[in-house]
Scaffold this motif. Structure first.
Motif, short mmCIF file in Angstrom:
data_model
loop_
_atom_site.label_atom_id
_atom_site.label_comp_id
_atom_site.label_asym_id
_atom_site.label_seq_id
_atom_site.Cartn_x
_atom_site.Cartn_y
_atom_site.Cartn_z
N THR A 199 0.65 22.37 7.96
CA THR A 199 1.72 21.38 7.80
C THR A 199 1.16 19.98 7.89
N CYS A 200 0.29 19.73 8.86
CA CYS A 200 -0.31 18.39 8.97
C CYS A 200 -1.12 18.05 7.73
N ALA A 201 -1.84 19.02 7.18
CA ALA A 201 -2.60 18.78 5.94
C ALA A 201 -1.65 18.46 4.79
N ALA A 202 -0.56 19.21 4.68
CA ALA A 202 0.42 18.96 3.60
C ALA A 202 1.07 17.60 3.77
N VAL A 203 1.43 17.23 4.99
CA VAL A 203 2.07 15.93 5.24
C VAL A 203 1.08 14.80 4.97
N PHE A 204 -0.19 14.99 5.36
CA PHE A 204 -1.23 14.01 5.05
C PHE A 204 -1.29 13.79 3.54
N LEU A 205 -1.30 14.88 2.78
CA LEU A 205 -1.36 14.76 1.31
C LEU A 205 -0.11 14.09 0.76
N LEU A 232 9.28 10.95 3.54
CA LEU A 232 8.26 10.66 4.54
C LEU A 232 8.88 10.12 5.82
N MET A 233 9.91 9.30 5.67
CA MET A 233 10.59 8.77 6.85
C MET A 233 11.23 9.89 7.65
N LEU A 234 11.83 10.86 6.96
CA LEU A 234 12.46 11.98 7.66
C LEU A 234 11.43 12.83 8.39
N ILE A 235 10.25 13.00 7.80
CA ILE A 235 9.18 13.70 8.50
C ILE A 235 8.78 12.91 9.74
N ALA A 288 -0.17 12.45 10.84
CA ALA A 288 -0.48 12.93 9.49
C ALA A 288 0.10 12.00 8.43
N VAL A 289 1.34 11.53 8.62
CA VAL A 289 1.95 10.59 7.67
C VAL A 289 1.13 9.30 7.63
N ILE A 323 -2.81 5.62 5.14
CA ILE A 323 -4.02 4.81 5.26
C ILE A 323 -5.05 5.23 4.21
N ALA A 324 -5.30 6.53 4.13
CA ALA A 324 -6.30 7.02 3.17
C ALA A 324 -5.87 6.72 1.73
N GLY A 325 -4.59 6.91 1.43
CA GLY A 325 -4.09 6.63 0.09
C GLY A 325 -4.15 5.16 -0.24
N HIS A 326 -3.81 4.32 0.73
CA HIS A 326 -3.85 2.88 0.49
C HIS A 326 -5.29 2.43 0.25
N CYS A 327 -6.21 2.98 1.04
CA CYS A 327 -7.62 2.64 0.86
C CYS A 327 -8.11 3.07 -0.53
N ALA A 328 -7.67 4.24 -0.97
CA ALA A 328 -8.13 4.76 -2.26
C ALA A 328 -7.47 4.08 -3.45
N TYR A 329 -6.20 3.70 -3.33
CA TYR A 329 -5.44 3.26 -4.50
C TYR A 329 -4.92 1.84 -4.46
N SER A 330 -5.18 1.11 -3.39
CA SER A 330 -4.65 -0.25 -3.35
C SER A 330 -5.37 -1.11 -4.37
N SER A 331 -4.65 -2.10 -4.86
CA SER A 331 -5.25 -3.00 -5.84
C SER A 331 -6.06 -4.06 -5.12
N ASP A 332 -6.74 -4.87 -5.88
CA ASP A 332 -7.51 -5.95 -5.28
C ASP A 332 -6.66 -7.19 -5.05
#
Length: 166
Positions: free
Chosen positions: A58-64, A126-129, A140-141, A146-155
């Motif tokens: 569940t934590c892995a799924a919520v992280f994703l 995500l808020m409900l989780i 996990a959320v 954080i990981a998604g923002h690091c990977a996909y944030s713009s400059d």
């Protein structure tokens, strides 16, 4: 008090009306921060944490989910920039006005509205989780975001902003 013709409806929380007799325990509804690993329901009654294995999965799924929320935001941002009317100054900062906004085609306007609605629904999920108040799921959320923002944030420095939970 029994109503005529209604029999004794003793067990209203039963196991789905199949007459099997075995009912599932109710979902834990904690209203305070906790680290519970028993009967934690995540968004749906069937998505439960009841063991160490289900907690890790569940934590892995919520992280994703958190990670892909940031991907979805970035994808919509890129799509909007590619469909902006020519001559439009596209910015993600809140204080810079659009220049020559022109009329946006109705098809694009509806797609933008649809993407916006989907992102709102995603962020509310995500808020409900998060509102399970379960420390493992909260981490996990946050970790996924954080990981998604690091990977996909713009400059664009102005693009840093909090999650949309209206």
């Amino acid at each position: 008090m029994d109503m005529p013709g209604h029999g004794g409806h003793g067990d209203h929380g039963g196991g789905g009306g199949g007459g099997g007799g075995e009912s599932r325990p109710m979902c834990a509804m904690n209203m305070a921060f906790n680290w519970s690993t028993e009967n934690v329901c995540v968004l749906f009654d069937f998505w439960r944490v009841n063991s160490s294995t289900s907690l890790v999965l569940t934590c892995a799924a919520v992280f994703l989910l958190g990670y892909f929320y940031e991907y979805a935001r970035a994808a919509v941002r890129i799509w909007e920039k590619s469909n902006a009317p020519s001559g439009t100054l596209v910015t993600t900062g809140p204080s810079t006005p659009l220049v020559n906004t022109g009329a946006i085609c109705n098809g694009i306007r509806w797609r933008r509205a649809l993407f916006y609605g989907l992102l709102v629904a995603y962020s509310y999920s995500l808020m409900l989780i998060f509102m399970t108040y379960n420390g493992f799921l909260i981490l996990a959320v946050i970790g996924g975001a954080i990981a998604g923002h690091c990977a996909y944030s713009s400059d664009d420095w102005g693009a840093v902003r909090g999650a949309n939970c209206h």
